[in-house]
Design a protein around this motif. Sequence first.
Motif, PDB file in Angstrom:
ATOM      1  N   ILE A 392       0.846  -1.200   0.000  1.00 28.92           N
ATOM      2  CA  ILE A 392       0.000   0.000   0.000  1.00 28.92           C
ATOM      3  C   ILE A 392       0.880   1.247   0.000  1.00 28.92           C
ATOM      4  CG2 ILE A 392      -2.040  -0.981   1.149  1.00 28.92           C
ATOM      5  CD1 ILE A 392      -0.910   0.099   3.801  1.00 28.92           C
ATOM      6  N   SER A 393       0.315   2.350  -0.504  1.00 27.97           N
ATOM      7  CA  SER A 393       1.042   3.626  -0.461  1.00 27.97           C
ATOM      8  C   SER A 393       0.735   4.296   0.878  1.00 27.97           C
ATOM      9  CB  SER A 393       0.574   4.526  -1.596  1.00 27.97           C
ATOM     10  OG  SER A 393      -0.778   4.878  -1.380  1.00 27.97           O
ATOM     11  N   SER A 394       1.460   5.370   1.184  1.00 25.01           N
ATOM     12  CA  SER A 394       1.218   6.046   2.463  1.00 25.01           C
ATOM     13  C   SER A 394      -0.168   6.692   2.490  1.00 25.01           C
ATOM     14  CB  SER A 394       2.310   7.070   2.741  1.00 25.01           C
ATOM     15  OG  SER A 394       2.334   8.022   1.729  1.00 25.01           O
ATOM     16  N   ASN A 395      -0.648   7.146   1.320  1.00 26.95           N
ATOM     17  CA  ASN A 395      -2.000   7.708   1.282  1.00 26.95           C
ATOM     18  C   ASN A 395      -3.047   6.678   1.671  1.00 26.95           C
ATOM     19  OD1 ASN A 395      -1.385  10.274   0.557  1.00 26.95           O
ATOM     20  ND2 ASN A 395      -1.539   9.887  -1.646  1.00 26.95           N
ATOM     21  N   ILE A 396      -2.906   5.477   1.113  1.00 26.81           N
ATOM     22  CA  ILE A 396      -3.850   4.406   1.428  1.00 26.81           C
ATOM     23  C   ILE A 396      -3.726   4.014   2.902  1.00 26.81           C
ATOM     24  CG2 ILE A 396      -4.495   2.009   0.895  1.00 26.81           C
ATOM     25  CD1 ILE A 396      -5.181   3.893  -1.371  1.00 26.81           C
ATOM     26  N   ALA A 397      -2.473   4.016   3.389  1.00 25.04           N
ATOM     27  CA  ALA A 397      -2.255   3.657   4.807  1.00 25.04           C
ATOM     28  C   ALA A 397      -3.041   4.594   5.722  1.00 25.04           C
ATOM     29  CB  ALA A 397      -0.767   3.708   5.142  1.00 25.04           C
ATOM     30  N   LYS A 398      -3.050   5.876   5.391  1.00 24.57           N
ATOM     31  CA  LYS A 398      -3.781   6.850   6.207  1.00 24.57           C
ATOM     32  C   LYS A 398      -5.287   6.559   6.202  1.00 24.57           C
ATOM     33  CE  LYS A 398      -0.616  10.565   5.054  1.00 24.57           C
ATOM     34  NZ  LYS A 398       0.466  10.698   5.876  1.00 24.57           N
ATOM     35  N   ILE A 399      -5.801   6.199   5.002  1.00 21.90           N
ATOM     36  CA  ILE A 399      -7.237   5.879   4.888  1.00 21.90           C
ATOM     37  C   ILE A 399      -7.558   4.634   5.722  1.00 21.90           C
ATOM     38  CG2 ILE A 399      -9.076   5.168   3.287  1.00 21.90           C
ATOM     39  CD1 ILE A 399      -7.515   6.761   1.102  1.00 21.90           C
ATOM     40  N   ILE A 400      -6.705   3.623   5.602  1.00 22.84           N
ATOM     41  CA  ILE A 400      -6.940   2.375   6.346  1.00 22.84           C
ATOM     42  C   ILE A 400      -6.850   2.615   7.853  1.00 22.84           C
ATOM     43  CG2 ILE A 400      -6.079   0.025   6.794  1.00 22.84           C
ATOM     44  CD1 ILE A 400      -5.215  -0.124   3.888  1.00 22.84           C
ATOM     45  N   LEU A 402      -7.532   5.287   9.597  1.00 25.56           N
ATOM     46  CA  LEU A 402      -8.757   5.927  10.096  1.00 25.56           C
ATOM     47  C   LEU A 402      -9.901   4.911  10.181  1.00 25.56           C
ATOM     48  CD1 LEU A 402     -10.218   8.498  10.967  1.00 25.56           C
ATOM     49  CD2 LEU A 402     -10.710   8.969   8.561  1.00 25.56           C
ATOM     50  N   GLU A 403      -9.981   4.049   9.163  1.00 22.47           N
ATOM     51  CA  GLU A 403     -11.016   3.019   9.123  1.00 22.47           C
ATOM     52  C   GLU A 403     -10.818   2.000  10.255  1.00 22.47           C
ATOM     53  OE1 GLU A 403     -13.172   3.940   7.016  1.00 22.47           O
ATOM     54  OE2 GLU A 403     -14.554   2.266   7.396  1.00 22.47           O
ATOM     55  N   MET A 404      -9.558   1.651  10.518  1.00 21.68           N
ATOM     56  CA  MET A 404      -9.243   0.728  11.623  1.00 21.68           C
ATOM     57  C   MET A 404      -9.722   1.318  12.937  1.00 21.68           C
ATOM     58  SD  MET A 404      -5.359  -0.246  10.515  1.00 21.68           S
ATOM     59  CE  MET A 404      -4.815  -1.167  11.946  1.00 21.68           C
ATOM     60  N   TYR A 405      -9.484   2.620  13.102  1.00 20.23           N
ATOM     61  CA  TYR A 405      -9.874   3.304  14.332  1.00 20.23           C
ATOM     62  C   TYR A 405     -11.389   3.313  14.497  1.00 20.23           C
ATOM     63  CZ  TYR A 405      -9.991   6.882  17.982  1.00 20.23           C
ATOM     64  OH  TYR A 405     -10.204   7.552  19.156  1.00 20.23           O
ATOM     65  N   LYS A 406     -12.086   3.559  13.362  1.00 22.89           N
ATOM     66  CA  LYS A 406     -13.549   3.660  13.425  1.00 22.89           C
ATOM     67  C   LYS A 406     -14.200   2.304  13.659  1.00 22.89           C
ATOM     68  CE  LYS A 406     -14.348   7.583  10.312  1.00 22.89           C
ATOM     69  NZ  LYS A 406     -14.582   7.772   8.856  1.00 22.89           N
ATOM     70  N   THR A 407     -13.696   1.268  12.952  1.00 22.36           N
ATOM     71  CA  THR A 407     -14.400  -0.019  12.933  1.00 22.36           C
ATOM     72  C   THR A 407     -13.718  -1.086  13.780  1.00 22.36           C
ATOM     73  OG1 THR A 407     -13.150  -0.779  11.023  1.00 22.36           O
ATOM     74  CG2 THR A 407     -15.179   0.441  10.571  1.00 22.36           C
ATOM     75  N   LYS A 408     -12.541  -0.785  14.333  1.00 21.61           N
ATOM     76  CA  LYS A 408     -11.711  -1.757  15.067  1.00 21.61           C
ATOM     77  C   LYS A 408     -11.329  -2.925  14.162  1.00 21.61           C
ATOM     78  CE  LYS A 408     -14.170  -0.598  19.309  1.00 21.61           C
ATOM     79  NZ  LYS A 408     -14.821  -1.044  20.518  1.00 21.61           N
ATOM     80  N   GLY A 409     -11.326  -2.688  12.847  1.00 17.91           N
ATOM     81  CA  GLY A 409     -11.093  -3.767  11.876  1.00 17.91           C
ATOM     82  C   GLY A 409      -9.628  -4.083  11.655  1.00 17.91           C
ATOM     83  N   ASP A 410      -9.443  -5.146  10.865  1.00 15.88           N
ATOM     84  CA  ASP A 410      -8.124  -5.664  10.530  1.00 15.88           C
ATOM     85  C   ASP A 410      -7.684  -5.005   9.208  1.00 15.88           C
ATOM     86  OD1 ASP A 410      -7.116  -8.007   8.574  1.00 15.88           O
ATOM     87  OD2 ASP A 410      -6.309  -8.296  10.601  1.00 15.88           O
ATOM     88  N   ASN A 413      -8.351  -6.857   5.821  1.00 18.65           N
ATOM     89  CA  ASN A 413      -9.781  -6.928   5.489  1.00 18.65           C
ATOM     90  C   ASN A 413     -10.281  -5.598   4.939  1.00 18.65           C
ATOM     91  OD1 ASN A 413     -10.012  -9.549   6.269  1.00 18.65           O
ATOM     92  ND2 ASN A 413     -10.788  -9.082   8.323  1.00 18.65           N
ATOM     93  N   ILE A 414      -9.877  -4.510   5.596  1.00 18.45           N
ATOM     94  CA  ILE A 414     -10.312  -3.183   5.144  1.00 18.45           C
ATOM     95  C   ILE A 414      -9.810  -2.926   3.732  1.00 18.45           C
ATOM     96  CG2 ILE A 414     -10.080  -0.687   5.563  1.00 18.45           C
ATOM     97  CD1 ILE A 414      -9.941  -1.394   8.591  1.00 18.45           C
ATOM     98  N   LEU A 415      -8.577  -3.325   3.472  1.00 19.22           N
ATOM     99  CA  LEU A 415      -7.976  -3.147   2.141  1.00 19.22           C
ATOM    100  C   LEU A 415      -8.836  -3.809   1.074  1.00 19.22           C
ATOM    101  CD1 LEU A 415      -5.295  -2.159   0.706  1.00 19.22           C
ATOM    102  CD2 LEU A 415      -4.517  -4.514   0.916  1.00 19.22           C
ATOM    103  N   LYS A 416      -9.270  -5.052   1.357  1.00 25.70           N
ATOM    104  CA  LYS A 416     -10.095  -5.804   0.392  1.00 25.70           C
ATOM    105  C   LYS A 416     -11.487  -5.187   0.275  1.00 25.70           C
ATOM    106  CE  LYS A 416      -7.969 -10.140   1.316  1.00 25.70           C
ATOM    107  NZ  LYS A 416      -8.115 -10.974   2.496  1.00 25.70           N
ATOM    108  N   GLU A 417     -12.136  -4.985   1.433  1.00 25.06           N
ATOM    109  CA  GLU A 417     -13.517  -4.481   1.434  1.00 25.06           C
ATOM    110  C   GLU A 417     -13.642  -3.143   0.732  1.00 25.06           C
ATOM    111  OE1 GLU A 417     -14.719  -4.315   5.505  1.00 25.06           O
ATOM    112  OE2 GLU A 417     -14.555  -6.504   5.708  1.00 25.06           O
ATOM    113  N   LYS A 418     -12.684  -2.257   0.947  1.00 20.77           N
ATOM    114  CA  LYS A 418     -12.783  -0.904   0.401  1.00 20.77           C
ATOM    115  C   LYS A 418     -12.195  -0.812  -1.010  1.00 20.77           C
ATOM    116  CE  LYS A 418     -14.489   1.440   3.834  1.00 20.77           C
ATOM    117  NZ  LYS A 418     -15.392   2.573   3.807  1.00 20.77           N
TER     118      LYS A 418
END
Length: 483
Positions: A392-400, A402-410, A413-418
Amino acid sequence: MLKPTIGLEIHIEAKTNSKMFCSCKNDPEEKEPNKNICPVCLGHPGALPTINRSAIEKIILAGLALNCEIKNYSRFDRKSYFYPDLPKGYQISQFDFPICKDGYLDVHLDDGTIKRIRINRIHMEEDTARLVHEGPSTLVDFNRSSVPLMELVTEPDINSAEEAKKFAQELQLILKYNDISGANMEKGQMRCEVNISLSDTEKLGTKVEVKNLNSFKAVEKSIEYEIKRQKEIIEKGGKVKQETRGWYDDKQITMDQREKEDAFEYRYFPDPDLPPLNISDEEIEKIKKRLVELPEQKRKRFKEEYNLDDKSIEFYINEPSLADYFEKVISELDCWKKHKNCEKDSIKVCSNYIVTDLQAIIKNDPNFTSIDERITPENFAELVSMLENNEISSNIAKIILLEMYKTKGDPSNILKEKGLSQITDDSEIESIVKSVIEENTKAVSDYKAGKTNSFMFLVGQVMAKSKGKITPQKAEEIIKKLI
Ligand SMILES: [Zn+2]
């Protein structure tokens, strides 16, 4: 040449369950007036005080953390004076036999040097009640009466506002790390007074005391103000008056508090109601074991073990829970698990994401409680290794993140789902790069004419067009190939 000589007197409320000499609750947050009171802390005649063991342990802990000698023998004295917040007519304090003597604290100054400031003593006393002014009348709230209060007195080793502020800040960290006090200045759990005089080589100056300092900024600004004020008086040939002044935060000035000129006669004498304190070396050793890692020790360890820059280290020193989290994440990195070391930049990358991105997310969350609850250290470490492996790039890392923080996700998984996975198909990347080249002919010709900035501009365009799904390295490679 006039030189400032400054000493500090700092009062610190100890964090204990009950008060210093009675079993009333020690609760600085209690809003209902006169709730935690009894005959002892109301100063009723004949009421007998008993010493709070836990408070004594806290002051010993403070003394040990501040390199003091802990005295085997100490005792409590009565300090007599009258004021409406002191119903007994005397305060139980310590005069010539304090618990802690002759310590020091080293502080880091902005110019990179370390200044050692000696501590004369730390003694134990009781806090007074609080006066509440309402219109024409004054009310007394005894909740604070007889709360354990430590008084720390430095030697006059301080020569600038910066040194005084840094001393108070480092002291606050030590008190908080060891749970000795809440040490919140705005809440009055830590109160500073400054003694300041200006002198030249020939004669010593007159000491002025400044009170009402309830922030680090007030400590710094009041000293700067006093140095300037006293200097002007002396340079005009005048004489500085010995007095107690108050700091007025709204006006940023000190003013005479119009207290009595002559020093109080407190008539100290040993309190006949309290036995002397005999603290054995064994007890001191036992308490010493409770000391946690001090800020200065942590600074050194973070430098040695993780080789972080000073700014990041200072961030962790002031955010101990994120420092713990950082260490938990590091312990989950594969490289760290294998050889307690990481060849690549994993540690730095990990720290940067905590210090900047994670910190920003936490700041924007008014309901934040604990980071471990939102993102497990395992998941954070996984995100870092995805970055390291160029998945992943650093931009994508930032998106993931935030999503990890919101959803407590892995993160995977977030990478695939989004649908955030990197574009790995070269022909797809080439078609994006081609359209960027067609749309930016000027930048292309500028780059060919030798302008490297134009090249970075093209890379940025490719990154934007792919929504961060191409790494900068890959974008550079394909642009070079196609132009
Ligand atoms: Zn009480």
